[in-house]
Design a protein around this motif. Sequence first.
Motif, PDB file in Angstrom:
ATOM      1  N   PRO A  72      20.400  -1.198   0.125  1.00 61.55           N
ATOM      2  CA  PRO A  72      19.009  -1.605   0.360  1.00 61.55           C
ATOM      3  C   PRO A  72      18.064  -0.479   0.743  1.00 61.55           C
ATOM      4  O   PRO A  72      16.854  -0.684   0.786  1.00 61.55           O
ATOM      5  CB  PRO A  72      19.150  -2.595   1.523  1.00 61.55           C
ATOM      6  N   ARG A  73      18.581   0.718   1.022  1.00 64.71           N
ATOM      7  CA  ARG A  73      17.703   1.770   1.551  1.00 64.71           C
ATOM      8  C   ARG A  73      16.632   2.191   0.550  1.00 64.71           C
ATOM      9  O   ARG A  73      15.491   2.451   0.934  1.00 64.71           O
ATOM     10  CB  ARG A  73      18.538   2.979   1.972  1.00 64.71           C
ATOM     11  N   GLY A  74      16.983   2.261  -0.721  1.00 65.01           N
ATOM     12  CA  GLY A  74      15.989   2.633  -1.731  1.00 65.01           C
ATOM     13  C   GLY A  74      14.880   1.614  -1.839  1.00 65.01           C
ATOM     14  O   GLY A  74      13.696   1.959  -1.973  1.00 65.01           O
ATOM     15  N   LEU A  75      15.233   0.346  -1.783  1.00 65.20           N
ATOM     16  CA  LEU A  75      14.233  -0.719  -1.838  1.00 65.20           C
ATOM     17  C   LEU A  75      13.352  -0.689  -0.596  1.00 65.20           C
ATOM     18  O   LEU A  75      12.119  -0.806  -0.688  1.00 65.20           O
ATOM     19  CB  LEU A  75      14.938  -2.074  -1.965  1.00 65.20           C
ATOM     20  N   ALA A  76      13.963  -0.498   0.574  1.00 61.25           N
ATOM     21  CA  ALA A  76      13.189  -0.437   1.811  1.00 61.25           C
ATOM     22  C   ALA A  76      12.215   0.736   1.788  1.00 61.25           C
ATOM     23  O   ALA A  76      11.055   0.611   2.213  1.00 61.25           O
ATOM     24  CB  ALA A  76      14.130  -0.317   3.003  1.00 61.25           C
ATOM     25  N   LEU A  77      12.667   1.878   1.267  1.00 55.70           N
ATOM     26  CA  LEU A  77      11.798   3.053   1.188  1.00 55.70           C
ATOM     27  C   LEU A  77      10.579   2.764   0.312  1.00 55.70           C
ATOM     28  O   LEU A  77       9.437   3.078   0.687  1.00 55.70           O
ATOM     29  CB  LEU A  77      12.582   4.234   0.624  1.00 55.70           C
ATOM     30  N   THR A  78      10.802   2.164  -0.845  1.00 62.70           N
ATOM     31  CA  THR A  78       9.699   1.841  -1.750  1.00 62.70           C
ATOM     32  C   THR A  78       8.676   0.930  -1.087  1.00 62.70           C
ATOM     33  O   THR A  78       7.469   1.149  -1.187  1.00 62.70           O
ATOM     34  CB  THR A  78      10.251   1.158  -3.021  1.00 62.70           C
ATOM     35  N   LEU A  79       9.147  -0.088  -0.405  1.00 67.27           N
ATOM     36  CA  LEU A  79       8.234  -1.058   0.199  1.00 67.27           C
ATOM     37  C   LEU A  79       7.450  -0.453   1.360  1.00 67.27           C
ATOM     38  O   LEU A  79       6.250  -0.728   1.524  1.00 67.27           O
ATOM     39  CB  LEU A  79       9.019  -2.292   0.654  1.00 67.27           C
ATOM     40  N   VAL A  80       8.102   0.378   2.155  1.00 66.67           N
ATOM     41  CA  VAL A  80       7.397   1.028   3.277  1.00 66.67           C
ATOM     42  C   VAL A  80       6.305   1.956   2.751  1.00 66.67           C
ATOM     43  O   VAL A  80       5.164   1.944   3.235  1.00 66.67           O
ATOM     44  CB  VAL A  80       8.396   1.804   4.164  1.00 66.67           C
ATOM     45  N   ILE A  81       6.636   2.756   1.746  1.00 65.27           N
ATOM     46  CA  ILE A  81       5.647   3.685   1.191  1.00 65.27           C
ATOM     47  C   ILE A  81       4.474   2.925   0.572  1.00 65.27           C
ATOM     48  O   ILE A  81       3.303   3.247   0.825  1.00 65.27           O
ATOM     49  CB  ILE A  81       6.310   4.595   0.128  1.00 65.27           C
ATOM     50  N   ASN A  82       4.773   1.913  -0.233  1.00 64.05           N
ATOM     51  CA  ASN A  82       3.717   1.207  -0.960  1.00 64.05           C
ATOM     52  C   ASN A  82       2.790   0.400  -0.073  1.00 64.05           C
ATOM     53  O   ASN A  82       1.596   0.279  -0.377  1.00 64.05           O
ATOM     54  CB  ASN A  82       4.338   0.276  -2.013  1.00 64.05           C
ATOM     55  N   TRP A  83       3.317  -0.159   1.004  1.00 65.74           N
ATOM     56  CA  TRP A  83       2.505  -1.113   1.757  1.00 65.74           C
ATOM     57  C   TRP A  83       2.143  -0.665   3.168  1.00 65.74           C
ATOM     58  O   TRP A  83       1.180  -1.174   3.737  1.00 65.74           O
ATOM     59  CB  TRP A  83       3.239  -2.469   1.806  1.00 65.74           C
ATOM     60  N   LEU A  84       2.849   0.294   3.736  1.00 66.73           N
ATOM     61  CA  LEU A  84       2.541   0.752   5.088  1.00 66.73           C
ATOM     62  C   LEU A  84       1.977   2.170   5.142  1.00 66.73           C
ATOM     63  O   LEU A  84       1.455   2.588   6.174  1.00 66.73           O
ATOM     64  CB  LEU A  84       3.798   0.676   5.972  1.00 66.73           C
ATOM     65  N   ILE A  85       2.093   2.904   4.050  1.00 70.90           N
ATOM     66  CA  ILE A  85       1.625   4.296   4.056  1.00 70.90           C
ATOM     67  C   ILE A  85       0.568   4.558   2.985  1.00 70.90           C
ATOM     68  O   ILE A  85      -0.539   5.012   3.279  1.00 70.90           O
ATOM     69  CB  ILE A  85       2.816   5.262   3.877  1.00 70.90           C
ATOM     70  N   LYS A  86       0.893   4.281   1.740  1.00 71.43           N
ATOM     71  CA  LYS A  86       0.037   4.678   0.615  1.00 71.43           C
ATOM     72  C   LYS A  86      -1.400   4.163   0.698  1.00 71.43           C
ATOM     73  O   LYS A  86      -2.344   4.944   0.493  1.00 71.43           O
ATOM     74  CB  LYS A  86       0.687   4.233  -0.700  1.00 71.43           C
ATOM     75  N   PRO A  87      -1.669   2.876   0.980  1.00 75.52           N
ATOM     76  CA  PRO A  87      -3.066   2.428   1.032  1.00 75.52           C
ATOM     77  C   PRO A  87      -3.884   3.170   2.079  1.00 75.52           C
ATOM     78  O   PRO A  87      -5.072   3.465   1.868  1.00 75.52           O
ATOM     79  CB  PRO A  87      -2.942   0.939   1.376  1.00 75.52           C
ATOM     80  N   PHE A  88      -3.262   3.497   3.189  1.00 77.56           N
ATOM     81  CA  PHE A  88      -3.983   4.102   4.303  1.00 77.56           C
ATOM     82  C   PHE A  88      -4.213   5.601   4.088  1.00 77.56           C
ATOM     83  O   PHE A  88      -5.255   6.136   4.476  1.00 77.56           O
ATOM     84  CB  PHE A  88      -3.227   3.824   5.603  1.00 77.56           C
ATOM     85  N   THR A  89      -3.253   6.285   3.443  1.00 77.95           N
ATOM     86  CA  THR A  89      -3.493   7.693   3.127  1.00 77.95           C
ATOM     87  C   THR A  89      -4.566   7.821   2.048  1.00 77.95           C
ATOM     88  O   THR A  89      -5.378   8.751   2.070  1.00 77.95           O
ATOM     89  CB  THR A  89      -2.203   8.386   2.659  1.00 77.95           C
ATOM     90  N   MET A  90      -4.597   6.888   1.105  1.00 80.33           N
ATOM     91  CA  MET A  90      -5.639   6.912   0.072  1.00 80.33           C
ATOM     92  C   MET A  90      -7.013   6.715   0.696  1.00 80.33           C
ATOM     93  O   MET A  90      -7.972   7.433   0.366  1.00 80.33           O
ATOM     94  CB  MET A  90      -5.383   5.826  -0.974  1.00 80.33           C
ATOM     95  N   ALA A  91      -7.131   5.761   1.609  1.00 86.19           N
ATOM     96  CA  ALA A  91      -8.410   5.531   2.288  1.00 86.19           C
ATOM     97  C   ALA A  91      -8.810   6.763   3.095  1.00 86.19           C
ATOM     98  O   ALA A  91      -9.982   7.172   3.082  1.00 86.19           O
ATOM     99  CB  ALA A  91      -8.305   4.305   3.193  1.00 86.19           C
ATOM    100  N   ALA A  92      -7.854   7.364   3.793  1.00 88.26           N
ATOM    101  CA  ALA A  92      -8.152   8.534   4.620  1.00 88.26           C
ATOM    102  C   ALA A  92      -8.648   9.701   3.764  1.00 88.26           C
ATOM    103  O   ALA A  92      -9.612  10.394   4.130  1.00 88.26           O
ATOM    104  CB  ALA A  92      -6.915   8.947   5.416  1.00 88.26           C
ATOM    105  N   LEU A  93      -8.016   9.926   2.615  1.00 86.16           N
ATOM    106  CA  LEU A  93      -8.450  11.005   1.737  1.00 86.16           C
ATOM    107  C   LEU A  93      -9.836  10.719   1.153  1.00 86.16           C
ATOM    108  O   LEU A  93     -10.664  11.624   1.006  1.00 86.16           O
ATOM    109  CB  LEU A  93      -7.437  11.207   0.609  1.00 86.16           C
ATOM    110  N   GLY A  94     -10.081   9.462   0.800  1.00 84.79           N
ATOM    111  CA  GLY A  94     -11.401   9.094   0.298  1.00 84.79           C
ATOM    112  C   GLY A  94     -12.490   9.400   1.316  1.00 84.79           C
ATOM    113  O   GLY A  94     -13.526  10.000   1.002  1.00 84.79           O
ATOM    114  N   TRP A  95     -12.255   8.987   2.543  1.00 87.49           N
ATOM    115  CA  TRP A  95     -13.242   9.246   3.602  1.00 87.49           C
ATOM    116  C   TRP A  95     -13.371  10.748   3.863  1.00 87.49           C
ATOM    117  O   TRP A  95     -14.485  11.251   4.052  1.00 87.49           O
ATOM    118  CB  TRP A  95     -12.831   8.518   4.875  1.00 87.49           C
TER     119      TRP A  95
END
Length: 343
Positions: A72-95
């Motif tokens: 399950p580690r690969g699946l957990a990694l994908t979900l954490v990156i996609n939903w807990l990290i990626k949206p917020f880093t994109m917003a931060a870079l935009g700002w």
Amino acid sequence: MGFFERYLSVWVALAIVAGVLLGLAVPGLFQAVAALDYAHVNLAVAVFIWLMVYPMMIQIDFTAIRDVGRKPRGLALTLVINWLIKPFTMAALGWLFFQGLFAPLVDPQTASEYIAGMILLGVAPCTAMVFVWSHLTRGDANYTLVQVAANDLIMVFAFAPIAALLLGVSHITVPWDTLLLSVVLYVVLPLIAGFVTRQALVRGGGEARVASFVHSLKPVSVMGLLATVVVLFGFQAQTILARPMAIVLIAIPLLIQTYGIFAITYWLARRLRLVHNVAGPAALIGTSNFFELAVAVAISLFGLHSGAALATVVGVLVEVPVMLSLVAIVNRTPGWFAQPEQA
């Protein structure tokens, strides 16, 4: 690697140039192709993507999917990156870029719309092209399917609230027709076709027959990718020439986001001791975007000719060449990870 795959970056570069030139030379043709659109999903592009996805679907062994739950580690990694990290880093870079570094170059209203478009890209993980990137890195087809399915399921519930939070609006209307049609066209139908094809091939000659048939389809898959690039750049040829500076400004934070998210995910995959054929697709899934959904929401919220819509389009334009560079990195670093037989 075959001839087409070995020089894929060259063919893509030529396809980009061809798309822009053809879009300028015969704009009526691309307007007609663009009109083949339903729920913001272009049906011509859907056919080309289908050609890319279909060979990987043939490789999926449904009897082996249950084994994904044991790793399950690969699946957990994908979900954490996609939903807990990626949206917020994109917003931060935009700002950072459009409220800070690029503020003197863009008026405040347009800057806000560019940020909104970037955020919509960041909250929409890819559904279709993921299978292509996984295929090009010899990823585990069964594991990739589960990763995509899990992301699609979470997207149904998480896309709207995360987008609303980051955009500072009270409500986001999810274009369900775009979301559902994309999943059906890019996942469900090719999965069914792949399953039927695989069953017929296994009955006719076993796994060797499956491998031989998939290998024979590689040129078709590559041609589908190149045709997609030509069409996408042909659609936007006028915009590329009319607003080159805007495209460059938007592309800079998008490129930083893409390579940054890939680096974080790939490093974490190594730390988690994932096998290479799971680590590669996991990093690529966290990097690419579901651009049809992002474009549809940008248009509905801000309008067809808005800065937000342009930002999502730039996301489309940079995705293929950038993702191919990441595919090359994955293919050059198998020694960083355990191989499946070692796991």
